[in-house]
Motif scaffolding. Structure first.
Motif, short mmCIF file in Angstrom:
data_model
loop_
_atom_site.label_atom_id
_atom_site.label_comp_id
_atom_site.label_asym_id
_atom_site.label_seq_id
_atom_site.Cartn_x
_atom_site.Cartn_y
_atom_site.Cartn_z
N UNK A 163 24.83 20.35 -126.55
CA UNK A 163 24.32 18.98 -126.61
C UNK A 163 23.70 18.56 -125.28
N UNK A 164 23.23 19.54 -124.51
CA UNK A 164 22.67 19.23 -123.18
C UNK A 164 21.19 18.91 -123.36
N UNK A 165 20.86 17.64 -123.34
CA UNK A 165 19.48 17.25 -123.66
C UNK A 165 18.55 17.34 -122.46
N UNK A 166 19.10 17.43 -121.27
CA UNK A 166 18.25 17.56 -120.07
C UNK A 166 18.75 18.76 -119.28
N UNK A 167 18.54 19.93 -119.86
CA UNK A 167 19.12 21.15 -119.31
C UNK A 167 18.73 21.44 -117.87
N UNK A 168 17.56 20.96 -117.45
CA UNK A 168 17.11 21.29 -116.10
C UNK A 168 17.58 20.28 -115.06
N UNK A 169 18.07 19.14 -115.54
CA UNK A 169 18.70 18.19 -114.63
C UNK A 169 20.21 18.36 -114.66
N UNK A 170 20.73 18.79 -115.82
CA UNK A 170 22.18 18.77 -115.99
C UNK A 170 22.83 20.14 -116.08
N UNK A 171 22.03 21.19 -116.34
CA UNK A 171 22.60 22.51 -116.62
C UNK A 171 23.49 23.02 -115.49
N UNK A 172 23.08 22.82 -114.25
CA UNK A 172 23.88 23.30 -113.11
C UNK A 172 25.22 22.59 -113.06
N UNK A 173 25.21 21.29 -113.21
CA UNK A 173 26.45 20.50 -113.17
C UNK A 173 27.37 20.86 -114.31
#
Ligand SMILES: Cc1cc2nc3c(=O)[nH]c(=O)nc-3n(C[C@H](O)[C@H](O)[C@H](O)COP(=O)(O)OP(=O)(O)OC[C@H]3O[C@@H](n4cnc5c(N)ncnc54)[C@H](O)[C@@H]3O)c2cc1C
Length: 853
Positions: A350-360
């Motif tokens: 459910x990660x809709x902003x994978x490039x902002x949130x994927x690392x976190x």
């Protein structure tokens, strides 16, 4: 493929690759990723590659900042280019309300360390010359926005993980996942089987299908999403030549658009109002590297605004329109963490902003798997924030709503309409008939306030139409008696011979005597909070009526006449209740806590259940409640029961079964209003009877109904905190002011004891404080910056107007070093700093005479 692995990560999109990398970086190198196709074969490959730090939840914003800062590290370690361009950007406001919202973003950004600055529309135009400044009222400059190459980033994670010992298996499709009797997982693929200690579902577009392999229905849905790429534009070439830099990013909230430079042209994406779900029930395994048919009609209204706000677009051609699906949870935040009831099964989807949130997401999940704790406050992303009420139909309705509102303002008093009215209590229609305006908490309809005919919420950042009516509800409580519904609390029943020993280890408080309650902080191994409850020890049932009170009560241990009823402790103070008193007893215990954390807490309780005789169950709506509070509440209670409810017979923090009218109830003398008050619990079939009785009997005492907004005003003037606001897993009990409820010297070695004791000795970093603010027409909501002597030092956790004390109140954390300063504090509200004075004693009933009298 090897036959055994510590972790099987399913899915080679940006999220799975990040999880793999973080596990390996954290020291777990015996880990493998399985991808059914090439890496990036889900949403990842066609993403627009934009990244940004802002998020409605400051804790998610912190992880976004971490993600963006991580790219340099993985690029260096892997040798794989990530294509990161940090261009900076502008966040644009076309209305005053939007500008107010952006000011809140800037205020939050200050303590998060984000480089945000409020600027004029002209200044925004100077930074991003393609926009027409006459279309905007102002903007915020953000130095950390940028974009990257989605495929490069995913491969960089994977390569870096491999260098640290992880394995990546492409063209390996997981077809089944089976839990073995020994607790390990059999992961069945088209290339053979692997036995794994842990499984991570990072299946992206197929997360539901992977979940279904273990009987889990995850609340995720994919939506179609479009962005267009223009032909080369002379305006872009001009900016590049003049500044030597790319055109910076722009987010145009009122146009619901995002923009960035793409080669010699521009990329413009939109979250259109008429969003379209994709593959609502099942994602086909055959879907791969194909795009969906663009539907220009659907995005035309947004593009019209875009072309007006950015006139250069009117003169250029569209080279390509990309339409691809990606997944959302109902609230738009990721679903991360361990799944209740499936030890060793984790989700990162459910990660809709994978490039902002994927690392976190990768960092938090790997910490959680390896250390037993995510290491951050990831409440907003925890998969446990949803329960079984989040059905597929609910999810679909909420995701469509969320998509269409992606860039819309949500005002603090605004309730969203999708997925509502489904889960209600028996008195719902009675309360609605009295004007109740409802909100939703963990799916349940809860009364917020009571509106006279013709009055409704006007959405605003400022005090609004409810203000005077909530004030009247507060006065009913403080001057007479108020009645409210409290069914939304979480209630857990604990039974079994070994329940006392278990509770003594789980909870940091001293166990109450039979017939008594106590406040009960629960700590994690690191000594920080994981729960904040009221614990009740019920007297052994003695009457037939009481046997029917709690669901399943007839069958339970506790419903049998107790063999060793420790009644001697009844009415005793907490310190009189010796720990040894409970050994071998078959008492029944109730834990009351935050309703929204029910899954979260059950997951924790269940993962700590010993082999011994202890049973815990969440009672949900099989136990519902009403509360009465205020100086006449005792008179009202006395009128509806035959029991002696005098202060001597039924003191503060006592709990007892009693009949209310003809209904068997459980009544506790406690109230979150901080006033004299009672919580009355009953099986749902009795709630209407009790409600009608209290309402009728309360007439002579001036009874008034009150909702959760009035309750907020009441608890604020007592300085009471609440779970998920003041009490969160990043604070220790000393920092949160809950140390007085910790039984530091009890013999039981409760979880977190040594770490919390060490933190107590060392002092901790922060202190929770109550402030009274100089504010005229607006009050804090939460997440505002607290300044001290001209610099940002802390943050607000919650606040509002305390109607009875006639003060604007804010609760928040500040560093310990300045926690006892008398002045120099200011709190930022709607872009202005307001003087804030520390309030050392409760504004109401400072000597507790009312509450305890
Ligand atoms: C048009 C568009 C534009 C976007 N723009 C942006 C943007 O600018 N910025 C941003 O941050 N995000 C953007 N996104 C969203 C972004 O693409 C997603 O957040 C991200 O790709 C999610 O990654 P994931 O790893 O969770 O899922 P996915 O990319 O879907 O990856 C899941 C992977 O799991 C594999 N898999 C599934 N089931 C199995 C199985 N049983 N066995 C083995 N493998 C399996 C799949 O093959 C797939 O490769 C955009 C999305 C779209 C569609």
């Amino acid at each position: 493929m090897k036959s055994h692995t510590r972790v099987a990560v399913i899915g080679g999109g940006v999220v799975g690759a990040s999880v793999l990398y973080h596990l390996a970086r954290h020291g777990w190198s015996d880990v493998m990723l399985m991808e059914r196709d090439e890496l990036t074969s889900g949403s990842t490959w066609h993403a627009a590659g934009g990244m940004h730090t802002i998020n409605g939840d400051p804790n998610v914003a912190k992880l976004q900042k971490y993600t963006i800062e991580l790219y340099k590290e993985i690029e260096e370690l892997s040798g794989q280019a990530t294509g990161v361009h940090i261009t900076g950007g502008v966040l644009l406001a076309a209305t005053d309300a939007r500008m107010d919202w952006l000011r809140g973003v800037v205020a939050k950004g200050r303590y998060l360390g984000l480089d945000l600055e409020e600027i004029s529309a002209e200044e925004a135009h100077h930074l991003m010359p393609l926009l027409d400044p006459s279309q905007f009222v102002g903007a915020v400059r953000n130095s950390e926005d940028g974009h990257l190459d989605p495929s490069g980033v995913t491969h960089a994670y994977a390569k870096a993980a491999r260098k640290l010992g992880a394995e990546v298996h492409r063209f390996t499709r997981v077809e089944d996942i089976v839990r073995r009797a020994d607790g390990l997982w059999r992961v069945v693929t088209n290339k053979g089987e692997v036995v794994a200690e842990h499984v991570v579902n990072a299946g992206g577009l197929w997360a539901r299908e992977v979940g279904r392999m273990v009987g889990l229905e995850l609340p995720v849905l994919a939506m179609e999403h479009m962005y267009l790429i223009t032909e080369d534009m002379p305006e872009v070439a001009e900016v590049n030549a003049r500044t030597g830099r790319e055109v910076i990013h722009a987010v145009d909230f009122d146009g619901e658009l995002y923009l960035r430079q793409e080669r010699g042209g521009m990329l413009m994406g939109t979250y259109e109002k008429a969003g379209k779900p994709w593959s609502e029930r099942v994602t086909p395994w055959s879907f791969g590297h194909e795009l969906l048919e663009p539907d220009i009609e659907r995005i035309a209204p947004s593009l019209e605004v875009g072309f007006r706000h950015f006139p250069a677009f009117q003169k250029t051609g569209i080279k390509q329109i990309i339409n691809g699906p990606f997944t959302f949870a109902p609230d738009g935040n990721p679903l991360v963490g361990p799944v209740r009831g499936l030890p060793g099964f984790w989700v990162a989807c459910g990660v809709m902003a994978g490039f902002s949130q994927g690392g976190g997401v990768g960092l938090a999940l790997s910490n959680w798997m390896i250390d037993g704790d995510p290491g951050f406050d990831i409440w907003a992303m925890d998969v446990a924030r949803y329960g079984e009420w989040a059905t597929m139909a609910y999810t679909n309705a909420k995701v469509c709503e969320n998509y269409s509102r992606r860039f819309s303002i949500r005002f603090p008093n605004e309730e969203l309409p999708a997925g509502r009215g489904v889960k209600t209590t028996p008195v719902h229609d009675l309360l609605a008939g009295r004007g109740a305006q409802f909100g939703a908490a963990f799916g349940l309809e809860v009364p917020l306030w009571y509106a006279p005919e013709g009055v409704a919420d006007e959405f605003s950042w400022r005090r609004s139409t409810d203000f005077e009516h909530v004030g009247a509800e507060v006065q009913a409580v403080r001057e007479r008696v108020g009645l409210s519904e409290i069914s939304s609390f979480a209630k857990y029943r604990v039974t079994g011979e070994d329940a006392p020993a278990w509770l003594d280890r789980m909870l940091a408080c001293r166990l109450p005597a039979p017939g008594r309650m106590t406040l009960a902080p629960m700590l994690k191994q690191d000594g920080r909070l994981i729960g904040d409850f009221t614990l009740a020890c019920l007297n052994s049932p003695s009457s037939g009526a009481s046997r029917h009170l709690l669901p399943g009560g007839e069958k339970s241990e506790a419903a049998r006449p107790a063999t060793s009823s420790p009644r001697r402790g009844e009415g005793a103070s907490r310190s009189e209740a010796g720990e040894g008193a409970w050994a071998g007893s078959s008492q029944e215990w109730l834990i009351f806590g935050s309703g929204v954390a029910e899954q979260h807490h059950m997951r924790w309780f269940e993962s700590h259940l010993p082999a011994e005789d202890v049973k815990i169950e969440a009672l949900g709506l099989s136990l519902v409640g009403l509360s009465i509070a205020g100086p006449r509440s005792r008179d009202l209670l006395a009128k509806v029961t035959h029991d002696d409810v005098s202060n001597a017979a039924f003191p503060f923090m006592a709990i007892r079964r009693m009949d209310i009218g003809m209904a068997p109830c459980l009544v506790g003398r406690v109230s979150y209003t901080g006033d004299l008050g009672y919580e009355i619990w009953m099986a749902p079939e009795y709630q209407r009877h009790v409600f009608r009785l209290l309402e009728a009997a309360g007439g002579e005492f001036g009874l008034g109904l009150f909702g959760s907004r009035a309750l907020n005003a009441l608890r604020l003037e007592k300085g009471y905190g609440s779970w998920a606001r003041e009490y969160r897993p990043i604070y220790g009990p000393v920092e949160a002011g809950l140390d007085r409820f910790v039984a530091w010297n009890k013999p039981a070695d409760f979880i977190g004891k040594s770490a919390a004791t060490a933190q107590k000795a060392e002092g901790g970093r922060y202190r929770l404080r109550t402030f009274v603010m100089d504010a005229d027409d607006a009050d804090v909501i939460g997440d505002e910056a607290i300044w001290h002597d001209g610099t940002v030092k802390g943050w607000v956790t919650s606040g509002g107007y305390a109607h009875n004390a006639r003060r604007s109140v804010a609760l928040g954390y500040v560093p310990r070093e300045i926690a006892d300063a008398e002045d120099g504090f200011e709190i930022e509200l709607l872009g202005k700093r307001h003087r804030a004075r520390p309030q050392r004693t409760p504004l109401f009933d400072a000597d507790f005479a009312r509450m305890r009298g």
